[in-house]
Design a protein around this motif. Structure first.
Motif, short mmCIF file in Angstrom:
data_model
loop_
_atom_site.label_atom_id
_atom_site.label_comp_id
_atom_site.label_asym_id
_atom_site.label_seq_id
_atom_site.Cartn_x
_atom_site.Cartn_y
_atom_site.Cartn_z
N ALA A 67 28.93 29.18 34.61
CA ALA A 67 27.79 29.67 35.39
C ALA A 67 28.13 30.96 36.11
CB ALA A 67 27.35 28.59 36.39
N VAL A 68 29.33 31.02 36.68
CA VAL A 68 29.76 32.24 37.36
C VAL A 68 29.89 33.39 36.36
CG1 VAL A 68 31.67 33.32 38.61
CG2 VAL A 68 30.90 31.04 39.24
N GLN A 69 30.40 33.09 35.17
CA GLN A 69 30.54 34.13 34.14
C GLN A 69 29.18 34.67 33.71
OE1 GLN A 69 32.77 35.90 33.10
NE2 GLN A 69 32.31 36.60 31.02
N THR B 153 27.98 36.93 36.38
CA THR B 153 28.80 38.14 36.36
C THR B 153 28.33 39.11 35.29
OG1 THR B 153 30.74 36.95 37.19
CG2 THR B 153 31.14 39.03 36.06
N LEU B 154 28.03 38.60 34.10
CA LEU B 154 27.56 39.45 33.02
C LEU B 154 26.24 40.12 33.36
CD1 LEU B 154 28.42 37.37 29.82
CD2 LEU B 154 29.56 39.43 30.66
N VAL B 155 25.34 39.36 33.99
CA VAL B 155 24.05 39.95 34.38
C VAL B 155 24.27 41.07 35.40
CG1 VAL B 155 21.86 39.50 35.54
CG2 VAL B 155 22.75 37.86 33.88
N THR B 156 25.12 40.81 36.40
CA THR B 156 25.38 41.82 37.43
C THR B 156 26.04 43.05 36.83
OG1 THR B 156 25.67 40.06 39.07
CG2 THR B 156 26.52 42.24 39.64
N LEU B 157 27.04 42.86 35.98
CA LEU B 157 27.73 43.99 35.37
C LEU B 157 26.83 44.78 34.44
CD1 LEU B 157 31.21 42.41 34.56
CD2 LEU B 157 30.70 44.10 36.32
N SER B 158 25.93 44.10 33.76
CA SER B 158 25.01 44.80 32.86
C SER B 158 24.06 45.69 33.66
CB SER B 158 24.22 43.79 32.03
OG SER B 158 25.08 43.02 31.22
N ILE B 159 23.51 45.16 34.74
CA ILE B 159 22.63 45.96 35.59
C ILE B 159 23.41 47.13 36.19
CG2 ILE B 159 21.22 45.94 37.67
CD1 ILE B 159 20.58 43.02 37.08
N VAL C 84 35.46 40.07 31.16
CA VAL C 84 36.24 39.07 30.42
C VAL C 84 37.19 38.30 31.31
CG1 VAL C 84 36.06 40.35 28.26
CG2 VAL C 84 37.99 40.79 29.79
N ASP C 85 37.11 38.48 32.62
CA ASP C 85 38.01 37.76 33.52
C ASP C 85 37.85 36.26 33.40
OD1 ASP C 85 39.39 39.88 34.61
OD2 ASP C 85 37.98 40.19 36.25
N LEU C 86 36.60 35.80 33.31
CA LEU C 86 36.32 34.38 33.25
C LEU C 86 35.78 33.94 31.89
CD1 LEU C 86 34.65 33.88 36.76
CD2 LEU C 86 37.00 33.37 36.10
N ALA C 87 35.80 34.84 30.92
CA ALA C 87 35.22 34.52 29.62
C ALA C 87 36.09 33.54 28.85
CB ALA C 87 35.04 35.80 28.80
N ASN D 71 30.32 38.38 41.34
CA ASN D 71 31.24 37.24 41.41
C ASN D 71 32.60 37.67 40.91
OD1 ASN D 71 29.41 34.79 42.08
ND2 ASN D 71 28.30 35.89 40.47
N ASP D 72 33.58 37.65 41.78
CA ASP D 72 34.89 38.22 41.50
C ASP D 72 35.72 37.28 40.64
OD1 ASP D 72 37.27 39.65 41.53
OD2 ASP D 72 36.88 40.41 43.53
N GLY D 73 35.90 37.64 39.36
CA GLY D 73 36.70 36.82 38.47
C GLY D 73 38.17 36.82 38.82
N VAL D 74 38.65 37.91 39.43
CA VAL D 74 40.06 37.96 39.83
C VAL D 74 40.36 36.89 40.86
CG1 VAL D 74 41.80 39.38 40.98
CG2 VAL D 74 40.31 40.39 39.26
N HIS D 75 39.45 36.70 41.82
CA HIS D 75 39.65 35.67 42.84
C HIS D 75 39.60 34.28 42.21
CE1 HIS D 75 38.34 38.48 46.37
NE2 HIS D 75 39.57 38.70 45.95
N TRP D 76 38.70 34.09 41.25
CA TRP D 76 38.63 32.79 40.58
C TRP D 76 39.92 32.50 39.83
CZ3 TRP D 76 35.06 28.80 39.38
CH2 TRP D 76 33.90 28.82 40.15
N ASN D 77 40.42 33.48 39.09
CA ASN D 77 41.66 33.27 38.35
C ASN D 77 42.85 33.05 39.28
OD1 ASN D 77 40.58 33.44 35.76
ND2 ASN D 77 40.69 35.67 35.74
N ALA D 78 42.86 33.75 40.41
CA ALA D 78 43.93 33.55 41.38
C ALA D 78 43.88 32.13 41.95
CB ALA D 78 43.83 34.58 42.49
N HIS D 79 42.66 31.66 42.19
CA HIS D 79 42.53 30.29 42.69
C HIS D 79 43.03 29.28 41.67
CE1 HIS D 79 40.83 26.79 44.70
NE2 HIS D 79 40.20 26.48 43.57
#
Length: 256
Positions: free
Chosen positions: A7-9, A12-18, A127-130, A194-202
């Motif tokens: 869901a976060v991914q 994220t894709l929608v935000t990055l696309s805009i 692709v951080d959370l892909a 939505n920061d994928g780096v923070h998710w991966n760090a968690h």
């Protein structure tokens, strides 16, 4: 069933696309306008390529600091700062174009390069959370969105040139007005990212090996040749582009 990570991914894709569309709309048109504006300021086309050269150099100079900032504070911070720096560059270019100050104009195009560096960061963020099976698809989706902005942006040069002329500014500063407006929106809107780096760090911090130790992270500074090689390649590319443009402007031999 959609997992929280998926869901976060998707968000994220929608935000990055805009973000890619708005950045393309605002910044791409300044590439052509910058060369024309520099030529108008100095009264010659011999150095018109300096605008694009400084833009490429700015992207190269901002790439490594933004990457390090990503590791330290996450992609949201790096993207926001990159777009903020680029918005300052747009203002500097507007000031230089209005008052015919070449130094401010070139400094503005240099700082606008931070937008390109931030856009490249956004492609990695896609692709951080892909999932491994969807990494190529998610990356291509964001790249496709940037293409939409790149196509739409130049078509707005004429109407925003009229806006600039209407408020007493040179027509060629119109694209920079558009760039500043789009970048200001991006600085505010990147907060929804939505920061994928923070998710991966968690996920890394919560993971444990069999002996109870945390997984080791590869430090960027352990790659001592990575940064200088990257900078050398980018600067050489910018120099090659400038030389090609300079040669094109040289008159050819006449026909006897």
């Amino acid at each position: 069933m959609v997992t929280p990570r998926e869901a976060v991914q998707q968000r994220t894709l929608v935000t990055l696309s805009i973000t890619s569309v708005l950045s393309g709309v605002g910044v791409v048109s300044t590439v052509a306008a910058g060369g024309l504006l520099v030529a108008d300021i100095i009264g010659s086309e011999s150095l018109a390529g300096l605008a694009q050269t400084f833009n490429v150099l700015g992207a190269a100079a901002m790439a490594v600091p933004l990457a390090r900032l990503t590791r330290a504070g996450g992609r949201r911070l790096a993207l926001g700062l990159g777009y903020a720096i680029a918005s300052v560059g747009a203002l500097s270019a507007i000031l230089g174009g209005t008052h015919r100050l070449l130094a401010f104009m070139l400094a503005g195009t240099f700082l606008l390069g931070a937008s390109s560096a931030a856009n490249y960061q956004g492609r990695f963020a896609a692709v951080d959370l892909a999932h491994d099976d969807h990494r190529a698809r998610d990356l291509s989706f964001v790249v496709w969105a940037s293409t939409v902005g790149a196509v739409a942006g130049p078509n707005l040069m004429e109407p925003f040139g009229q806006v600039a002329q209407h408020i007493g500014m040179p027509r060629l500063t119109g694209p920079y007005l558009l760039a500043f407006a789009m970048l200001a929106v991006l600085v505010v809107g990147v907060g929804a990212f939505n920061d994928g780096v923070h998710w991966n760090a968690h996920l890394r911090n919560s993971a444990r090996t069999m002996d109870g130790t945390k997984p080791r992270r590869l430090k960027y500074w352990r790659k001592p040749l990575g940064m200088p090689i990257s900078l050398a390649m980018r600067f050489s590319l910018a120099a090659a582009r400038w030389r090609c443009m300079a040669r094109r402007r040289q008159p050819g031999p006449g026909i006897l």
